[in-house]
Structure formats: C-alpha cells, structure tokens
Design a protein around this motif. Sequence first.
Motif, mmCIF file in Angstrom:
data_model
loop_
_atom_site.group_PDB
_atom_site.id
_atom_site.type_symbol
_atom_site.label_atom_id
_atom_site.label_comp_id
_atom_site.label_asym_id
_atom_site.label_seq_id
_atom_site.Cartn_x
_atom_site.Cartn_y
_atom_site.Cartn_z
ATOM 1 N N LEU A 14 0.816 -1.215 0.000
ATOM 2 C CA LEU A 14 0.000 0.000 0.000
ATOM 3 C C LEU A 14 0.846 1.258 0.000
ATOM 4 O O LEU A 14 0.639 2.169 -0.808
ATOM 5 N N GLU A 15 1.805 1.336 0.931
ATOM 6 C CA GLU A 15 2.528 2.587 1.122
ATOM 7 C C GLU A 15 3.471 2.869 -0.036
ATOM 8 O O GLU A 15 3.576 4.002 -0.507
ATOM 9 N N ALA A 18 1.293 3.835 -3.006
ATOM 10 C CA ALA A 18 0.733 5.171 -2.777
ATOM 11 C C ALA A 18 1.793 6.241 -3.006
ATOM 12 O O ALA A 18 1.521 7.301 -3.586
ATOM 13 N N THR A 44 0.006 -6.002 3.253
ATOM 14 C CA THR A 44 -1.157 -5.300 2.710
ATOM 15 C C THR A 44 -2.354 -6.231 2.588
ATOM 16 O O THR A 44 -3.479 -5.880 2.957
ATOM 17 N N ALA A 151 -7.705 -3.516 1.285
ATOM 18 C CA ALA A 151 -6.354 -2.988 1.131
ATOM 19 C C ALA A 151 -5.681 -3.510 -0.124
ATOM 20 O O ALA A 151 -4.916 -2.788 -0.781
ATOM 21 N N ALA A 155 -4.247 -1.138 -3.074
ATOM 22 C CA ALA A 155 -2.856 -1.153 -3.535
ATOM 23 C C ALA A 155 -2.787 -1.321 -5.048
ATOM 24 O O ALA A 155 -1.973 -0.676 -5.721
ATOM 25 N N PHE A 340 4.062 1.099 10.605
ATOM 26 C CA PHE A 340 2.703 1.645 10.593
ATOM 27 C C PHE A 340 1.817 1.143 11.727
ATOM 28 O O PHE A 340 0.736 1.685 11.962
ATOM 29 N N GLY A 344 -1.853 1.609 8.772
ATOM 30 C CA GLY A 344 -1.404 1.920 7.428
ATOM 31 C C GLY A 344 -2.481 2.058 6.381
ATOM 32 O O GLY A 344 -2.371 2.908 5.497
ATOM 33 N N PHE A 345 -3.538 1.251 6.434
ATOM 34 C CA PHE A 345 -4.531 1.293 5.361
ATOM 35 C C PHE A 345 -5.232 2.640 5.296
ATOM 36 O O PHE A 345 -5.256 3.303 4.255
ATOM 37 N N SER A 348 -3.019 5.537 4.123
ATOM 38 C CA SER A 348 -2.080 5.297 3.017
ATOM 39 C C SER A 348 -2.063 6.420 1.980
ATOM 40 O O SER A 348 -0.976 6.770 1.489
#
Length: 398
Positions: A14-15, A18, A44, A151, A155, A340, A344-345, A348
Amino acid sequence: MPSAAEVVVVGGGLEGCAAAWQLTTRGVTDVLVLERSTVGSGMTGKSSGIVRCHYGVPTLAAMAVYGTEVFEHASDLFSDGLDIGFRSCGYVVGVGPENVEALHANLAAQRAAGVQTETIDHATVAELWPTARLDDFAAFAHEPRGGYGDAYLTAQAFAAAARRGGARVAQGAGVAAIETDAEGVCGVRLGDGSRVASRQVVLAAGPWSVALAAPLGVDLPIRVHREEIILLKPGVPTEGLPVFSDLVSLQYVRPDVGGEILFGNSDLATLKPADPDHYLDRADDAFVDMAAAKIGHRFPGLDDAVLASSYAGCYDVTPDYNPVISTVPAMPGLVVAAGFSGHGFKISPAVGRLVADLVVDGTSSDPRVPEHDLRLARFAEGDLLRSPHPYVGAGEMR
C-alpha cells in the motif's frame, strides 16, 4: 529492469504504491517500484481494512481524513467505475466511564482536524447494532463517513494510477541492499545481483525495512507483531451494521462483504513476536477462545454464530505505535515509510503524499501533517508521538 531511475521505491505494498502514485502527481514520473513478489502480496493483503479518523494524535486524524476523501472518490481519482472495496457503513467507538473525558477531548481535537464526528446515545447505538450488549459503556462517538475497505484492491489501484502517471512497477524484483557512496544513497542491488542507480530511495518494505536499513547505520526501532483475525458467520443479517470499536472489551468488529463479521483484538499491551517470513497464518486456539469470550460478552444476540475462517498478518510496530515517514539526515536521499503499527490502510493516501513531499520539497505540503511529528529521530530524542488524551487500556492504538 532499467539501470537507473530518479526515484526507486522499495516495496510494492500500500505505502510504496501510494508513494509512487503521489510522486507522479507531483510531476516525478521516472519512478521505479521494486516488489519482491507481487503488488499487495505482503502485509497489505492481511489488513482488516478499517477506515476511521478517530485518533488521539491530530496528525494521524488529519491523515485519515485525507485518506477517507480519497477512498470516497476512488472512481474519479483512479478509474471510472473502479471499486476498491470501500464501504461507508459508519464507525462507532464506545468507552467506559474512565475514558469519557478523553473521548470528549479527542472529539474536539478531531473536529479541529476536519473529522466529521459526533456523540451518540445508547439508544442510537442499539438501533445500529441490535445484537450488542451496551450497559457497560458510558459514552459513544460516531463517524458517519467511516467504514472499511479492501487494502489489496486499493494497492492495485495505487499501482495502476502510478503506471498511468509514468512510473514502472517491477514484480518479482526483491531488493537485497540499498547502496551508498560518499554523497549518500546511490541505488539498490537486487537479489539477482543487478543494480539500479538512484539518488532517491524510498524504503517502504513494511517489517522487512529493518534489515535493509541496518547496514546503512539506520536503526529502525520496529518490532514485528503477529495479528490474528477471525471471520464469523453471524446467523443474522449484517446489512447496515457499522464498524464497532469496543474500548471496554478491547475488540473491533465490522461487517464483511459476504455477510460475515470480522473480529480483531484491540489489546496490544502484550505483543506476539513473529518472523514475517515464517509465522502461523491463522488464528491459534488461544486467540479463538479469547475472541469467543469477548464476542459472547458484547454480542449475546449472536448466539447462532459460527467460526467461518481466520487469518493472521504482521504489524511493524514502533515504540509509540505511530509510523516513521521521514528523511534521514545522516543518509541523504533516503526516505523511510515504515512502522505503521496497524494504521497503514486508512492513512495510506496521506502517507504517499507526505513521501512525495519529502522527496520533492523536503517538507510537508499539509500544515495539519507536520513532518516533524513522524521523523525517525524522535525515538533517539525521547520525544515520542503520543496522544494528549490517551484511553486507559487502549493507548497503543490511539
């Protein structure tokens, strides 16, 4: 595989995706994402997908507000008709008497950060969750824009948007090392021995970030915690149910798209250490027993519920349970986005934006999200990012 890129992103979760997407929106198109397996295949894909802005740290609340806005407009931002699994079913949080004052203080701070939230009474919660026992709660708050999402699908949407912006995403391309020279970061070496030169590297590899940072002399104070989730067939309709965060029994539940109910544990006072490459990927018997006791207490109306399935993932947890999104002054060209701690989700999109800001400008473009709060150096300085109004018993996640 290109031999060079303006920005290399290590990690296709995800990160990382993103960050790649947001970099392209800033005009940085020579971006290469390196993912050792496939996009979203790491932690994720194990996210419980809760969307909430209820944080005691205003910076996190503001990041979650932006995240919610992105999720609400995903079809316009990424692709017409795209479904990233976001369901705006609402979010309810309930506290006991010892946390009422903190709840009201946090709600005031959240409204100042742009969160749409309000207090609601027992009768309203009883309408929202008819099968719940509510007599041991003292107060509730409600976010009508909260909910849950997927998630993994998110992503994928970030990665596709990054590609449309000019970025490249290489799957099956594990990074063995981040390379440096006298000027700082100079690229990465892959597992097959090939190299990609770059003066800007974003390290967004979740719990695997620690091992990649250590040879650079960069200490990421991250522990790996195994987090278990169970899914119930409730025996009652779930349509219209909001996410429910229970800060008395320390659990959270939400409906799932298949009519099931997802249960997670909010008590992180004792972590379960894990190796992210080798861990039990389902709930163990002790967790199932604990979940049954908590669910039985809180939802006596679910007396026909049965266990449908379970899974487990890993959190990368920092000492203050808040992420590191930071440049590293001792290592020019390196930006870290890790640690995270389960948040995190929902944040993100804001993570990606802050990473892009740090790469391009070296500072945050959002005054509500000062980069100083999320700097790596806070741990060595003893200046941890804590809520001014923590909840007794649930401070780790708030």
